[in-house]
Design a protein around this motif. Structure first.
Motif, PDB file in Angstrom:
ATOM      1  N   UNK A 148       0.836  -1.206   0.000  1.00 33.91           N
ATOM      2  CA  UNK A 148       0.000   0.000   0.000  1.00 33.91           C
ATOM      3  C   UNK A 148       0.869   1.254   0.000  1.00 33.91           C
ATOM      4  N   UNK A 149       1.912   1.247   0.816  1.00 37.52           N
ATOM      5  CA  UNK A 149       2.813   2.394   0.888  1.00 37.52           C
ATOM      6  C   UNK A 149       3.511   2.627  -0.450  1.00 37.52           C
ATOM      7  N   UNK A 150       4.041   1.557  -1.028  1.00 36.03           N
ATOM      8  CA  UNK A 150       4.849   1.680  -2.245  1.00 36.03           C
ATOM      9  C   UNK A 150       4.031   2.115  -3.456  1.00 36.03           C
ATOM     10  N   UNK A 151       2.727   1.904  -3.411  1.00 35.18           N
ATOM     11  CA  UNK A 151       1.876   2.275  -4.544  1.00 35.18           C
ATOM     12  C   UNK A 151       1.091   3.578  -4.329  1.00 35.18           C
ATOM     13  N   UNK A 152       1.109   4.110  -3.114  1.00 32.98           N
ATOM     14  CA  UNK A 152       0.265   5.272  -2.802  1.00 32.98           C
ATOM     15  C   UNK A 152       1.050   6.572  -2.996  1.00 32.98           C
ATOM     16  N   UNK A 153       0.991   7.120  -4.192  1.00 35.67           N
ATOM     17  CA  UNK A 153       1.718   8.361  -4.475  1.00 35.67           C
ATOM     18  C   UNK A 153       0.944   9.606  -4.059  1.00 35.67           C
ATOM     19  N   UNK A 154      -0.315   9.449  -3.697  1.00 35.29           N
ATOM     20  CA  UNK A 154      -1.111  10.599  -3.269  1.00 35.29           C
ATOM     21  C   UNK A 154      -0.837  10.946  -1.809  1.00 35.29           C
ATOM     22  N   UNK A 155      -0.757   9.927  -0.964  1.00 36.57           N
ATOM     23  CA  UNK A 155      -0.575  10.145   0.471  1.00 36.57           C
ATOM     24  C   UNK A 155       0.884  10.356   0.842  1.00 36.57           C
ATOM     25  N   UNK A 156       1.780   9.676   0.106  1.00 37.71           N
ATOM     26  CA  UNK A 156       3.193   9.667   0.489  1.00 37.71           C
ATOM     27  C   UNK A 156       4.070  10.239  -0.624  1.00 37.71           C
ATOM     28  N   UNK A 157       5.169  10.848  -0.194  1.00 36.05           N
ATOM     29  CA  UNK A 157       6.139  11.450  -1.105  1.00 36.05           C
ATOM     30  C   UNK A 157       7.521  10.854  -0.841  1.00 36.05           C
ATOM     31  N   UNK A 158       8.403  10.987  -1.839  1.00 35.61           N
ATOM     32  CA  UNK A 158       9.798  10.586  -1.659  1.00 35.61           C
ATOM     33  C   UNK A 158      10.708  11.774  -1.362  1.00 35.61           C
ATOM     34  N   UNK A 159      10.154  12.953  -1.239  1.00 30.78           N
ATOM     35  CA  UNK A 159      10.943  14.164  -1.034  1.00 30.78           C
ATOM     36  C   UNK A 159      11.262  14.322   0.455  1.00 30.78           C
ATOM     37  N   UNK A 160      12.529  14.219   0.852  1.00 26.99           N
ATOM     38  CA  UNK A 160      12.867  14.262   2.277  1.00 26.99           C
ATOM     39  C   UNK A 160      13.144  15.651   2.822  1.00 26.99           C
ATOM     40  N   UNK A 161      12.988  16.696   2.022  1.00 25.59           N
ATOM     41  CA  UNK A 161      13.422  18.016   2.482  1.00 25.59           C
ATOM     42  C   UNK A 161      12.699  18.509   3.729  1.00 25.59           C
ATOM     43  N   UNK A 162      11.382  18.277   3.902  1.00 21.60           N
ATOM     44  CA  UNK A 162      10.767  18.685   5.184  1.00 21.60           C
ATOM     45  C   UNK A 162      11.383  17.961   6.379  1.00 21.60           C
ATOM     46  N   UNK A 163      11.746  16.702   6.186  1.00 18.00           N
ATOM     47  CA  UNK A 163      12.404  15.942   7.261  1.00 18.00           C
ATOM     48  C   UNK A 163      13.810  16.472   7.520  1.00 18.00           C
ATOM     49  N   UNK A 164      14.544  16.776   6.453  1.00 18.33           N
ATOM     50  CA  UNK A 164      15.919  17.264   6.604  1.00 18.33           C
ATOM     51  C   UNK A 164      15.991  18.489   7.500  1.00 18.33           C
ATOM     52  N   UNK A 165      14.969  19.328   7.439  1.00 14.65           N
ATOM     53  CA  UNK A 165      14.958  20.545   8.252  1.00 14.65           C
ATOM     54  C   UNK A 165      14.910  20.241   9.745  1.00 14.65           C
ATOM     55  N   UNK A 166      14.574  18.987  10.097  1.00 19.68           N
ATOM     56  CA  UNK A 166      14.452  18.609  11.507  1.00 19.68           C
ATOM     57  C   UNK A 166      15.666  17.841  12.012  1.00 19.68           C
ATOM     58  N   UNK A 167      16.643  17.582  11.143  1.00 26.63           N
ATOM     59  CA  UNK A 167      17.745  16.687  11.475  1.00 26.63           C
ATOM     60  C   UNK A 167      19.052  17.469  11.583  1.00 26.63           C
ATOM     61  N   UNK A 168      19.886  17.071  12.524  1.00 27.34           N
ATOM     62  CA  UNK A 168      21.194  17.724  12.682  1.00 27.34           C
ATOM     63  C   UNK A 168      22.037  17.544  11.420  1.00 27.34           C
ATOM     64  N   UNK A 169      22.840  18.564  11.125  1.00 26.61           N
ATOM     65  CA  UNK A 169      23.655  18.533   9.914  1.00 26.61           C
ATOM     66  C   UNK A 169      24.666  17.399   9.912  1.00 26.61           C
ATOM     67  N   UNK A 170      25.044  16.920  11.097  1.00 31.56           N
ATOM     68  CA  UNK A 170      26.039  15.848  11.167  1.00 31.56           C
ATOM     69  C   UNK A 170      25.414  14.475  11.394  1.00 31.56           C
ATOM     70  N   UNK A 171      24.104  14.358  11.147  1.00 27.62           N
ATOM     71  CA  UNK A 171      23.452  13.052  11.326  1.00 27.62           C
ATOM     72  C   UNK A 171      24.099  12.013  10.412  1.00 27.62           C
ATOM     73  N   UNK A 172      24.442  10.841  10.936  1.00 29.26           N
ATOM     74  CA  UNK A 172      25.150   9.842  10.125  1.00 29.26           C
ATOM     75  C   UNK A 172      24.307   9.206   9.021  1.00 29.26           C
ATOM     76  N   UNK A 173      22.987   9.401   9.051  1.00 31.86           N
ATOM     77  CA  UNK A 173      22.156   8.796   7.997  1.00 31.86           C
ATOM     78  C   UNK A 173      21.842   9.766   6.867  1.00 31.86           C
TER      79      UNK A 173
END
Length: 412
Positions: free
Chosen positions: A63-88
């Motif tokens: 369901x997740x892999x096929x649902x392009x309406x609910x979910x995105x692959x763009x991580x930029x909103x998440x990146x804004x919450x993560x430390x610049x030196x995060x190892x992932x």
């Protein structure tokens, strides 16, 4: 950080399951059980202070892999919450390529990649693999012993992909080391990302100046009209996605084959194709264990979990394989493709046939030249590289009768 495999009762349902621990690399299955105990979607950490939802149920994953309406692959909103030196960040940071794009941008990037790889003839790819195996056997064959991770699977992928991308063999060690650091997601992850980015930037700069018969040149000239920056990040993706998981696929398959002498004899005699062993790994010990990362476009209820926006939703292909084994009744056909190691939906792996060809040809050629490979350690004593994303052996020491690829009777 724990250095042992935890007891299955040690996990709390409310605490995140820490996929960055040493114990996860040693034995991931108690961690998968702890995630599943939370439901189809569990709560985990990919690194200290970096939470993620982890999907361990096949129906939820599809369901997740096929649902392009609910979910995105763009991580930029998440990146804004993560430390610049995060190892992932090296594995998850946004870049303008097919992995992190949605909609029309994704179609444009993906089409350019598929068209470019479709121009690689199977016989040409096979020849590149054979040549790489010959080079490596030439290095360790006379010694009568080798590490099939550090001396074969990983450098083989660097040699093959270097040749496809138009670089000399002398650059392969640089590629191998940089990707290893980035993939593990540890203290050296940022350094590895920088080294790898430098490698790719230099490559695209050279191809922008002078084209060759190689993949970057074809991407630069593709009708989609990708900019040099977009080509850079397409190459960043394809080199990383091609090298690491394929190297792990080869070494994981070899460890399973060599750990079962009866199985090994059926492969070396030709009674059973090597493809069966490779597909078995995709079912049981998939090399890219946790990835397929999505982000909810807004808060949403999904398979019993309340998913917040800007928090990674990870598909655990390793957990899916683990739990699928419990559900199988009867004998699975060796070519059964019911696993999700290639992912699914619009972001499914576009070059799976190339990957299978590289892995099977590498193993076949190695075992033809060195038919008496013998593991030095039993499989349960092998160690695994840390990191939340992959299932990757640290080493696979073997011994064999000393020989060179130039000896009479050895395949050339």
């Amino acid at each position: 950080m724990t250095t042992h495999s935890p007891d299955r009762q040690a996990f709390s349902r409310s605490a995140p399951v820490r996929l960055w621990e040493d114990g996860f690399a040693l034995d991931p299955y108690p961690y998968y059980d702890a995630l599943r105990a939370q439901g189809p979607v569990g709560w985990a950490e990919l690194a200290p202070g970096v939470p993620a939802y982890v999907v361990t149920d096949r129906r939820a994953a599809l369901d997740l892999l096929h649902d392009t309406e609910t979910f995105s692959h763009d991580p930029r909103p998440w990146e804004a919450t993560v430390a610049d030196d995060s190892p992932v960040l090296g594995m998850m940071r946004w870049r303008p390529n097919t992995l992190f794009a949605d909609g029309a941008a994704h179609v444009r990037y993906r089409t350019s990649l598929i068209d470019t790889f479709d121009r690689i003839e199977p016989h040409d790819l096979r020849a590149r693999v054979h040549r790489a195996v010959r080079v490596l056997v030439g290095r360790f064959g006379p010694k009568g012993e080798a590490d099939l991770v550090g001396e074969f699977a990983r450098p083989l992928m660097a040699l093959v992909f270097n040749s496809l991308f138009g670089l000399p063999d002398s650059q392969s060690d640089r590629l191998n080391v940089a990707l290893g650091k980035m993939m593990e997601g540890g203290a050296e992850a940022a350094e590895g990302e920088t080294e790898f980015a430098g490698y790719v930037l230099e490559l695209i700069a050279a191809k922008s100046e002078q084209r060759g018969d190689d993949l970057p040149s074809r991407l630069l000239d593709h009708p989609a009209g990708l900019t040099p920056e977009e080509v850079t990040w397409q190459v960043f993706l394809t080199l990383g996605a091609g090298h690491e998981p394929t190297a792990n696929l080869v070494s994981n398959a070899l460890s399973r084959i060599l750990g079962n002498p009866q199985y090994y004899s059926t492969l070396t005699s030709g009674a059973r194709p090597v493809t069966d062993a490779v597909v078995e790994v995709l079912h049981h010990e998939t090399p890219l264990a946790n990835y397929g990362i999505h982000y909810a476009r807004g808060p949403v209820s999904f398979h019993g979990a309340w998913i917040r926006a800007a928090v990674p939703v990870v598909v655990s292909y390793g957990a899916l394989a683990h739990f699928a084994e419990r559900e199988v009744t009867g004998e699975r056909h060796p070519r059964d493709a019911s696993h999700l190691s290639w992912s699914a939906g619009p972001h499914a792996c576009p070059v799976r046939q190339h990957t299978l060809l590289i892995a099977t040809e590498a193993i076949e050629r190695l075992t033809q030249w060195l038919p008496d490979l013998e593991p030095v350690l039993p499989r349960e004593r092998l160690t695994w590289r840390p990191g939340p994303f992959h299932r990757s052996l640290t080493s696979l020491p073997v011994r064999f009768s000393s020989r060179s690829p130039d000896q009479p009777g050895v395949h050339s």
